[in-house]
Scaffold this motif. Structure first.
Motif, mmCIF file in Angstrom:
data_model
loop_
_atom_site.group_PDB
_atom_site.id
_atom_site.type_symbol
_atom_site.label_atom_id
_atom_site.label_comp_id
_atom_site.label_asym_id
_atom_site.label_seq_id
_atom_site.Cartn_x
_atom_site.Cartn_y
_atom_site.Cartn_z
ATOM 1 N N PRO A 26 -16.714 -25.035 91.954
ATOM 2 C CA PRO A 26 -16.929 -25.518 90.582
ATOM 3 C C PRO A 26 -17.059 -24.417 89.533
ATOM 4 O O PRO A 26 -16.662 -24.619 88.383
ATOM 5 N N GLU A 27 -17.582 -23.251 89.915
ATOM 6 C CA GLU A 27 -17.714 -22.177 88.930
ATOM 7 C C GLU A 27 -16.344 -21.684 88.466
ATOM 8 O O GLU A 27 -16.133 -21.425 87.275
ATOM 9 N N TYR A 30 -14.827 -24.234 86.224
ATOM 10 C CA TYR A 30 -15.421 -24.145 84.890
ATOM 11 C C TYR A 30 -14.737 -23.053 84.067
ATOM 12 O O TYR A 30 -14.450 -23.239 82.872
ATOM 13 N N ASN A 57 -21.193 -28.085 87.257
ATOM 14 C CA ASN A 57 -22.023 -26.879 87.282
ATOM 15 C C ASN A 57 -23.417 -27.124 86.706
ATOM 16 O O ASN A 57 -24.141 -26.169 86.399
#
Length: 238
Positions: A26-27, A30, A57
């Motif tokens: 997810p980072e 993002y 996040n």
């Protein structure tokens, strides 16, 4: 379609990366969403992707702002449940409950209404209202025997609320029902059920490490010992 071709392709590539990475990394997702947002902040699909990436996040305030922007651009209410869940993430469960009673909920499709019910029940639990959370989840969708995309999560949430309220027998029954509906493994209902039954799973790699630590070494067979003895005797004769 509202962007020049080259820019549209650049934005599309970043959105594809968001979709591919959001569950596992997810980072990184993002990061790609921020690039797309910088390139095309006036495109609703970009604001939606940025919202989900921020949500993944746990950047709930940022996610809520993006979902609100997407809602303004499209006029769609489909983001309403996740917007309410952002309110929960920001420590405002009472606001999430208020959203559950707004007219927008009636405009949601069945999946959206079930999602809103899950969020409302979660908000009740956040406020320490376990019995109210259980009642919130009791619905025709929960009672139905047909399996829909939301069935496993709904049954799981109900079982979890029952367990939190100390109603273990009922909780076990509903965890089992969640397992029946969870063909894709979207919940850990099977693990929770096994835990209630006192079953402990051991990873195969852990077992191998344990055997090595315990010094489990294969002893030589009788034939191998005999061969060694003969070699020793031949050596002595030589």
């Amino acid at each position: 379609m509202s962007l020049p071709k080259t820019l549209a392709e650049d934005v599309a590539r970043n959105l594809v990366m968001v979709a591919q990475l959001i569950d596992e990394e997810p980072e990184k997702a993002y990061g790609y969403s921020r690039v797309a947002l910088r390139l095309a902040s006036r495109v609703a699909a970009v604001r939606e992707a940025a919202g989900f990436a921020a949500y993944a996040n746990q950047k709930y305030s940022e996610a809520l702002a993006e979902f609100r922007a997407a809602k303004r651009m499209t006029g769609s209410v489909e983001f309403w449940p996740v917007m309410a869940d952002c309110e929960r993430g920001m420590g405002r469960p009472e606001r999430a409950l208020a959203m559950a009673g707004e007219p927008e909920v009636q405009k949601l499709d069945k999946a959206g209404q079930v999602e809103m019910r899950l969020v409302a029940a979660g908000a009740r639990r956040d406020m320490g209202q376990l019995d109210a959370a259980i009642v919130t989840l009791q619905s025709p969708e929960l009672a139905s025997s047909s399996v829909q995309p939301w069935t496993a999560r709904l049954r799981y949430a109900y079982a979890d609320a029952l367990l939190a309220a100390g109603r273990e027998d009922e909780a076990r029954e509903w965890f089992a029902k969640a397992v029946e509906a969870d063909k894709d493994g979207t919940t850990n209902a099977s693990d929770r059920l096994a835990e209630m039954d006192g079953i402990e799973f051991v990873d195969a790699a852990d077992e191998s490490d344990t055997d090595a630590d315990a010094g489990f070494i294969q002893e030589p067979s009788d034939s191998e010992e005999s061969d060694d003895s003969e070699d020793d005797e031949d050596g002595d004769k030589a």
